[in-house]
Motif scaffolding. Structure first.
Motif, PDB file in Angstrom:
ATOM      1  N   LEU A   1       0.837  -1.200   0.000  1.00 14.57           N
ATOM      2  CA  LEU A   1       0.000   0.000   0.000  1.00 14.57           C
ATOM      3  C   LEU A   1       0.868   1.245   0.000  1.00 14.57           C
ATOM      4  CD1 LEU A   1      -2.843   1.207   0.108  1.00 14.57           C
ATOM      5  CD2 LEU A   1      -2.731   1.061   2.605  1.00 14.57           C
ATOM      6  N   LYS A   2       0.571   2.126  -0.946  1.00 16.23           N
ATOM      7  CA  LYS A   2       1.320   3.371  -1.083  1.00 16.23           C
ATOM      8  C   LYS A   2       0.349   4.520  -0.860  1.00 16.23           C
ATOM      9  CE  LYS A   2       4.678   3.240  -4.348  1.00 16.23           C
ATOM     10  NZ  LYS A   2       5.309   3.387  -5.684  1.00 16.23           N
ATOM     11  N   LEU A   3       0.705   5.440   0.034  1.00 11.92           N
ATOM     12  CA  LEU A   3      -0.158   6.596   0.301  1.00 11.92           C
ATOM     13  C   LEU A   3       0.428   7.815  -0.383  1.00 11.92           C
ATOM     14  CD1 LEU A   3      -0.865   5.989   4.104  1.00 11.92           C
ATOM     15  CD2 LEU A   3      -2.137   5.157   2.111  1.00 11.92           C
ATOM     16  N   LEU A   4      -0.323   8.379  -1.305  1.00 21.37           N
ATOM     17  CA  LEU A   4       0.165   9.512  -2.082  1.00 21.37           C
ATOM     18  C   LEU A   4      -0.689  10.750  -1.833  1.00 21.37           C
ATOM     19  CD1 LEU A   4       0.617   7.551  -5.444  1.00 21.37           C
ATOM     20  CD2 LEU A   4       2.434   8.162  -3.814  1.00 21.37           C
ATOM     21  N   ALA A   5      -0.038  11.877  -1.796  1.00 17.33           N
ATOM     22  CA  ALA A   5      -0.762  13.138  -1.614  1.00 17.33           C
ATOM     23  C   ALA A   5       0.059  14.271  -2.208  1.00 17.33           C
ATOM     24  CB  ALA A   5      -1.049  13.381  -0.129  1.00 17.33           C
ATOM     25  N   SER A   6      -0.402  15.471  -2.003  1.00 16.60           N
ATOM     26  CA  SER A   6       0.345  16.616  -2.503  1.00 16.60           C
ATOM     27  C   SER A   6       1.589  16.820  -1.644  1.00 16.60           C
ATOM     28  CB  SER A   6      -0.526  17.869  -2.450  1.00 16.60           C
ATOM     29  OG  SER A   6      -0.828  18.156  -1.101  1.00 16.60           O
ATOM     30  N   GLU A   7       2.494  17.631  -2.154  1.00 15.89           N
ATOM     31  CA  GLU A   7       3.739  17.983  -1.456  1.00 15.89           C
ATOM     32  C   GLU A   7       3.434  18.418  -0.013  1.00 15.89           C
ATOM     33  OE1 GLU A   7       7.399  17.571  -1.677  1.00 15.89           O
ATOM     34  OE2 GLU A   7       6.733  17.972  -3.743  1.00 15.89           O
ATOM     35  N   ARG A   8       2.342  19.192   0.133  1.00 15.72           N
ATOM     36  CA  ARG A   8       1.980  19.772   1.428  1.00 15.72           C
ATOM     37  C   ARG A   8       1.724  18.712   2.502  1.00 15.72           C
ATOM     38  NH1 ARG A   8      -3.454  22.831   0.999  1.00 15.72           N
ATOM     39  NH2 ARG A   8      -4.084  20.692   1.319  1.00 15.72           N
TER      40      ARG A   8
ATOM     41  N   VAL B   1       3.151   9.079   4.160  1.00 14.53           N
ATOM     42  CA  VAL B   1       2.478   9.699   3.012  1.00 14.53           C
ATOM     43  C   VAL B   1       3.552  10.307   2.130  1.00 14.53           C
ATOM     44  CG1 VAL B   1       0.835  11.469   2.266  1.00 14.53           C
ATOM     45  CG2 VAL B   1       0.416  10.184   4.381  1.00 14.53           C
ATOM     46  N   GLU B   2       3.541   9.892   0.863  1.00 12.79           N
ATOM     47  CA  GLU B   2       4.566  10.381  -0.062  1.00 12.79           C
ATOM     48  C   GLU B   2       3.974  11.410  -1.021  1.00 12.79           C
ATOM     49  OE1 GLU B   2       6.322   7.003  -2.160  1.00 12.79           O
ATOM     50  OE2 GLU B   2       5.719   5.721  -0.468  1.00 12.79           O
ATOM     51  N   ALA B   3       4.796  12.346  -1.444  1.00 12.45           N
ATOM     52  CA  ALA B   3       4.364  13.282  -2.486  1.00 12.45           C
ATOM     53  C   ALA B   3       4.281  12.522  -3.806  1.00 12.45           C
ATOM     54  CB  ALA B   3       5.358  14.435  -2.609  1.00 12.45           C
ATOM     55  N   VAL B   4       3.185  12.733  -4.534  1.00 11.42           N
ATOM     56  CA  VAL B   4       3.020  12.017  -5.794  1.00 11.42           C
ATOM     57  C   VAL B   4       4.064  12.507  -6.802  1.00 11.42           C
ATOM     58  CG1 VAL B   4       1.239  13.642  -6.623  1.00 11.42           C
ATOM     59  CG2 VAL B   4       1.360  11.328  -7.582  1.00 11.42           C
ATOM     60  N   GLY B   5       4.642  11.568  -7.557  1.00  9.69           N
ATOM     61  CA  GLY B   5       5.678  11.929  -8.525  1.00  9.69           C
ATOM     62  C   GLY B   5       5.718  10.938  -9.672  1.00  9.69           C
ATOM     63  N   ASP B   6       6.625  11.179 -10.587  1.00  6.20           N
ATOM     64  CA  ASP B   6       6.652  10.392 -11.818  1.00  6.20           C
ATOM     65  C   ASP B   6       6.829   8.896 -11.606  1.00  6.20           C
ATOM     66  OD1 ASP B   6       6.106  12.375 -13.613  1.00  6.20           O
ATOM     67  OD2 ASP B   6       8.204  12.977 -13.842  1.00  6.20           O
TER      68      ASP B   6
ATOM     69  N   THR C   1      -5.876  16.959 -10.474  1.00  6.36           N
ATOM     70  CA  THR C   1      -4.867  15.948 -10.124  1.00  6.36           C
ATOM     71  C   THR C   1      -5.110  14.664 -10.919  1.00  6.36           C
ATOM     72  OG1 THR C   1      -4.768  16.871  -7.903  1.00  6.36           O
ATOM     73  CG2 THR C   1      -3.833  14.678  -8.191  1.00  6.36           C
ATOM     74  N   SER C   2      -6.392  14.274 -11.032  1.00  8.16           N
ATOM     75  CA  SER C   2      -6.691  13.060 -11.799  1.00  8.16           C
ATOM     76  C   SER C   2      -6.311  13.231 -13.257  1.00  8.16           C
ATOM     77  CB  SER C   2      -8.175  12.711 -11.668  1.00  8.16           C
ATOM     78  OG  SER C   2      -8.441  12.237 -10.372  1.00  8.16           O
ATOM     79  N   LYS C   3      -6.629  14.402 -13.803  1.00  9.15           N
ATOM     80  CA  LYS C   3      -6.271  14.645 -15.208  1.00  9.15           C
ATOM     81  C   LYS C   3      -4.758  14.598 -15.393  1.00  9.15           C
ATOM     82  CE  LYS C   3     -10.265  17.219 -16.846  1.00  9.15           C
ATOM     83  NZ  LYS C   3     -10.922  18.515 -16.672  1.00  9.15           N
ATOM     84  N   ALA C   4      -4.040  15.087 -14.401  1.00  8.01           N
ATOM     85  CA  ALA C   4      -2.575  15.126 -14.503  1.00  8.01           C
ATOM     86  C   ALA C   4      -1.951  13.737 -14.407  1.00  8.01           C
ATOM     87  CB  ALA C   4      -2.008  16.040 -13.415  1.00  8.01           C
ATOM     88  N   TRP C   5      -2.540  12.838 -13.622  1.00  9.49           N
ATOM     89  CA  TRP C   5      -1.876  11.577 -13.304  1.00  9.49           C
ATOM     90  C   TRP C   5      -2.515  10.314 -13.878  1.00  9.49           C
ATOM     91  CZ3 TRP C   5       2.903  12.015 -11.734  1.00  9.49           C
ATOM     92  CH2 TRP C   5       3.286  13.179 -11.068  1.00  9.49           C
ATOM     93  N   ALA C   6      -3.808  10.350 -14.211  1.00 10.04           N
ATOM     94  CA  ALA C   6      -4.487   9.101 -14.566  1.00 10.04           C
ATOM     95  C   ALA C   6      -3.810   8.367 -15.729  1.00 10.04           C
ATOM     96  CB  ALA C   6      -5.950   9.378 -14.887  1.00 10.04           C
ATOM     97  N   HIS C   7      -3.440   9.117 -16.768  1.00 16.25           N
ATOM     98  CA  HIS C   7      -2.851   8.438 -17.913  1.00 16.25           C
ATOM     99  C   HIS C   7      -1.469   7.875 -17.587  1.00 16.25           C
ATOM    100  CE1 HIS C   7      -6.147   9.201 -20.565  1.00 16.25           C
ATOM    101  NE2 HIS C   7      -6.171  10.463 -20.168  1.00 16.25           N
ATOM    102  N   LYS C   8      -0.766   8.515 -16.663  1.00 18.58           N
ATOM    103  CA  LYS C   8       0.534   7.972 -16.236  1.00 18.58           C
ATOM    104  C   LYS C   8       0.355   6.670 -15.470  1.00 18.58           C
ATOM    105  CE  LYS C   8       2.651  12.469 -16.412  1.00 18.58           C
ATOM    106  NZ  LYS C   8       3.209  13.632 -15.749  1.00 18.58           N
ATOM    107  N   VAL C   9      -0.744   6.610 -14.708  1.00 17.18           N
ATOM    108  CA  VAL C   9      -1.071   5.356 -14.008  1.00 17.18           C
ATOM    109  C   VAL C   9      -1.299   4.258 -15.037  1.00 17.18           C
ATOM    110  CG1 VAL C   9      -2.771   4.188 -12.565  1.00 17.18           C
ATOM    111  CG2 VAL C   9      -2.118   6.560 -12.032  1.00 17.18           C
TER     112      VAL C   9
END
Lengths: 347, 347
Positions: free
Chosen positions: B34-41, B56-61, B78-86
């Protein structure tokens, strides 16, 4: 000097009674003498009117001697017990309870809608239910242009519709919940703080509660539209004051929203509140303490070619109760439908 | 031993993310990693899962390397930015945002309604809007017996639909009002405490806000009913958690309430809550934290021979968001529509 009248408020210490007192003063109603009546429990208190402290008296058999007008807001059973005695004593009662609303001999009046009905009174005039008044003020101007066929309405009714103590209960319960405690229901059957529930008026056989059927039956009577169909869902919400309503109207022909807005922009008792850019529409905190019913979000119903959607917030203690009663009283005075007192003069 | 999966939660620290984490544990989803991802903040915090503190890790490439399933709840951009990378990384994303819901290549799934749609996914499955899910669960069982033609719905949406901070704002503002202070709006454009207002999602040209159009467009897609007509009025109310809805349904033929109750009494995901004698029906405080949508007040619409009225309360964070996403994940596993991890095993 204009005529003035000997007035009594029955139920003076309640949420609506307090408002009646304030409005008599604020609107400078021609009061010759003012009597504050309440139950035995509230008797002995004083309330201020035009700078004078007036005593609250327990209502009794001689309470209505030398009175011209009674503004009653002490619940249905109190009205049933006293209204005919008021009439026998020669006075007129404007009754805020549901006791006489559907009585065919009693006019049910919203001054912006059916002022003429008040002329037919035989001593009792009924003030409609709060949710009905608010809806009637907003829908009537449209109904006059094109008769509305069907209304589907969902309400968002504030705590104070159940009285001043209900409003206090919501505050107390909110405080308790914020402090991590579990509030115990008192006035309402369930905690209203941070919660909501279908209106707890008695349930009827058709699955609608009495509050909901009032929106059907009273609107029909006020509009003189016996064919009008109304399906209401009445809901109590944790707002302190002012009710809101989501109203879906069906007409026989399309009703252009632009035309509806034009009509409502100048309709009596209505204030059009719409800033589509800012997503700013009627809200109960802004309707509280105001005379007008705030109406907005007028839009073409996308589910029906002859449908129109609108949204309103209105102060149910003021226009929904006390103000409407005072407006009826003013109407009686203006049209000479009430006998003035000739001897006394208040101040 | 059954297959297990490498899961990531994107937006783990939000209201829905927190719930996703709890449900993965409570429902014993076969988690290999299990990986917990969130914003940098939010990065650097830890959250507990099965007794272990996970960072909790900052989401990245590289976040989606070696991941089978991503549960995304971090907003549309965020979904638009990352979904296709997933998807490029070979994983499946179940997305709680509105980013892909109306994309014809993306299935929009409520497991009780259209589980088969999930089979067609190409890496992205969309979770519908909360109000839509709750309504779909309650209406679908009736729609299967007789197709619903038109829905007029008014919603009572809690603060937490706008996130955990919005819920805190309502508490803070309530406290301030109770202490006689005037709260300053922050998350919401207006104070929600002891107030309510039409939903503040962006307004569209037709006079419905986006939230309202979701109830039309998403329900059509989920039901596969392109002709279904829906007019929604969405309203934010000062309830902390769980949404309620007053739903008016129109069918082509009368739909006997007794039949509707019989159907809903055994419908998946629904709990029938009706005690007519006690005036006891669904309430948001009772729906909070529950999986089922509470449905009640089912009655013949007195304004329309083919109308049916009903009322519901449902936890919009749970069934309206996190639970529905987890149920989609469980569906993918059960039907073998997701590739399992073979090497790792969580505990």
């Amino acid at each position: 000097m204009s005529d003035s009248y000997r007035v009594a408020i029955l139920g003076a210490t309640g949420a609506v009674g307090t408002e009646l007192l304030e409005l008599l003063e604020a609107r400078n109603f021609p009061v010759a003498d003012l009597k504050l009546l309440a139950s035995e429990r509230s008797a002995g208190r004083t309330m201020s009117f035009k700078g004078e402290d007036l005593p609250v008296e327990a209502v009794g058999d001689r309470s209505f001697d030398n009175v011209d007008l009674v503004l009653a807001s002490a619940g249905g059973s109190t009205s049933k017990a006293w209204a005919h005695k008021v009439v026998d004593a020669g006075a007129v009662v404007i009754d805020n309870s549901s006791a006489f609303r559907m009585n065919p001999e009693v006019p049910l009046v919203v001054p912006e809608v059916n002022p003429e009905a008040a002329a037919t009174h035989r001593g009792i005039i009924a003030n409609p239910n709060c949710t009905t008044i608010l809806m009637a003020v907003a829908v009537w101007p449209l109904h006059q242009v094109q008769p509305v066929q069907r209304i589907v309405v969902a309400t968002y009714q504030s705590a104070s519709g159940a009285g001043a103590r209900a409003m206090e209960e919501v505050k107390t319960h909110s405080r308790e919940i914020l402090e991590g405690e579990s509030p115990k229901p008192g006035i309402f059957p369930y905690t209203l703080a941070f919660n909501l529930f279908p209106h707890n008026s008695p349930m009827t056989e058709v699955g609608y509660c009495e509050e909901e059927l009032k929106m059907l039956n009273e609107t029909r009577k006020i509009f003189g539209a016996s064919e009008l169909r109304v399906s209401a869902t009445c809901v109590r919400v944790p707002v302190l004051r002012a009710h809101s309503e989501a109203i879906n109207l069906e007409f026989e022909q399309p009703f252009p929203p632009a035309k509806a807005k034009e009509i409502l922009a100048t309709a009596p008792g209505v204030k059009l509140v719409e800033d589509w850019q800012a997503n700013y529409f009627p809200m109960p905190i802004e309707a509280s303490g105001r005379d007008e019913v705030l109406v907005g979000r007028i839009r073409q119903d996308i589910s029906h070619p002859c449908g129109l959607e609108l949204w309103l917030s209105g102060d149910q203690i003021r226009k929904g109760a006390a103000l409407n009663a005072i407006q009826i009283a003013e109407l009686l005075v203006e049209r000479n439908w009430l006998q003035p007192a000739t001897e006394l003069s208040y101040k």
